[in-house]
Design a protein around this motif. Structure first.
Motif, PDB file in Angstrom:
ATOM      1  N   GLY A  82       0.826  -1.208   0.000  1.00  0.00           N
ATOM      2  CA  GLY A  82       0.000   0.000   0.000  1.00  0.00           C
ATOM      3  C   GLY A  82       0.858   1.256   0.000  1.00  0.00           C
ATOM      4  N   ALA A  83       1.929   1.249   0.778  1.00  0.00           N
ATOM      5  CA  ALA A  83       2.812   2.408   0.827  1.00  0.00           C
ATOM      6  C   ALA A  83       3.534   2.590  -0.507  1.00  0.00           C
ATOM      7  N   ILE A  84       3.949   1.474  -1.100  1.00  0.00           N
ATOM      8  CA  ILE A  84       4.612   1.531  -2.402  1.00  0.00           C
ATOM      9  C   ILE A  84       3.645   2.060  -3.451  1.00  0.00           C
ATOM     10  N   GLN A  85       2.402   1.569  -3.428  1.00  0.00           N
ATOM     11  CA  GLN A  85       1.397   2.044  -4.377  1.00  0.00           C
ATOM     12  C   GLN A  85       1.121   3.529  -4.178  1.00  0.00           C
ATOM     13  N   ALA A 135       1.656   9.016  -6.032  1.00  0.00           N
ATOM     14  CA  ALA A 135       2.114  10.387  -5.806  1.00  0.00           C
ATOM     15  C   ALA A 135       3.106  10.802  -6.889  1.00  0.00           C
ATOM     16  N   ALA A 136       4.006   9.896  -7.264  1.00  0.00           N
ATOM     17  CA  ALA A 136       4.974  10.198  -8.318  1.00  0.00           C
ATOM     18  C   ALA A 136       4.264  10.422  -9.648  1.00  0.00           C
ATOM     19  N   GLN A 137       3.277   9.579  -9.944  1.00  0.00           N
ATOM     20  CA  GLN A 137       2.514   9.739 -11.177  1.00  0.00           C
ATOM     21  C   GLN A 137       1.779  11.079 -11.197  1.00  0.00           C
ATOM     22  N   ASN A 138       1.158  11.438 -10.089  1.00  0.00           N
ATOM     23  CA  ASN A 138       0.437  12.711 -10.008  1.00  0.00           C
ATOM     24  C   ASN A 138       1.392  13.894 -10.193  1.00  0.00           C
ATOM     25  N   ALA A 185       1.159  16.544 -13.230  1.00  0.00           N
ATOM     26  CA  ALA A 185       1.075  17.984 -12.961  1.00  0.00           C
ATOM     27  C   ALA A 185       2.210  18.732 -13.651  1.00  0.00           C
ATOM     28  N   ASN A 186       3.432  18.191 -13.559  1.00  0.00           N
ATOM     29  CA  ASN A 186       4.571  18.835 -14.212  1.00  0.00           C
ATOM     30  C   ASN A 186       4.404  18.842 -15.727  1.00  0.00           C
ATOM     31  N   THR A 187       3.896  17.759 -16.282  1.00  0.00           N
ATOM     32  CA  THR A 187       3.675  17.672 -17.729  1.00  0.00           C
ATOM     33  C   THR A 187       2.624  18.686 -18.162  1.00  0.00           C
TER      34      THR A 187
END
Length: 167
Positions: free
Chosen positions: A41-44, A49-52, A56-58
């Motif tokens: 769950g923490a890894i997911q 969070a990294a994907q979001n 956002a940066n993209t």
């Protein structure tokens, strides 16, 4: 309890799957020292969070690129408009030269496609005797830019004369 070795670039780890399926169980990664590291769950959550952040940066990069592109197009269109105006004024040079050389009582030449309406000068001398209403009509037909402020009659005549090559 099933333990399967998991190789990572930095160190070996073991995985503990307490249930029969990865989707429903609690997955814990154990480091070589035997201490648990992160749960599935923490890894997911970290991956999400990294994907979001990436999304956002993209989006911000796309918005900035869009603004840059719009600014570039705006400047290119302004430059193109300047070139078109310059090309149109070059096309008038033969007419201006012809009108400049003709005698004072001779017939004026107009650019191709200009329909002469009542009130427009037909002779070279007419440009110097135009009424204000005739100047306004002539400027509209010739598509001359509006003069700033409250132009005098002489300023209107000069604008028309310069366009036609009589002054």
């Amino acid at each position: 309890m099933v333990q399967a070795p998991v190789q990572s670039p930095n160190h070996a780890a073991q995985v503990d799957q307490s249930s029969g399926s990865l989707g429903t169980g609690q997955l814990t990664v154990f480091m070589p020292n035997g201490q648990p590291s992160l749960t599935l769950g923490a890894i997911q959550a970290l991956i999400l969070a990294a994907q979001n952040t990436i999304v956002a940066n993209t989006r911000a990069e796309i918005a900035a690129a869009k603004a840059d592109l719009q600014n570039y197009i705006k400047h290119e269109l302004a430059d193109l408009e300047t070139r078109v105006i310059a090309a149109e004024s070059l096309k008038r040079i033969p007419i201006q030269l012809s009108n400049a050389r003709i005698p004072f009582n001779s017939r004026l030449q107009y650019p191709a496609g200009v329909e002469i309406v009542e009130g427009m000068p037909t002779l070279k001398r007419d440009v110097f005797n135009l009424l204000e209403s005739d100047c306004i009509i002539t400027a509209e037909v010739l598509e001359l830019p509006p003069l700033q402020g409250e132009p005098t009659l002489n300023q209107r005549r000069v604008q028309i004369g310069e366009f036609l090559g009589t002054v």
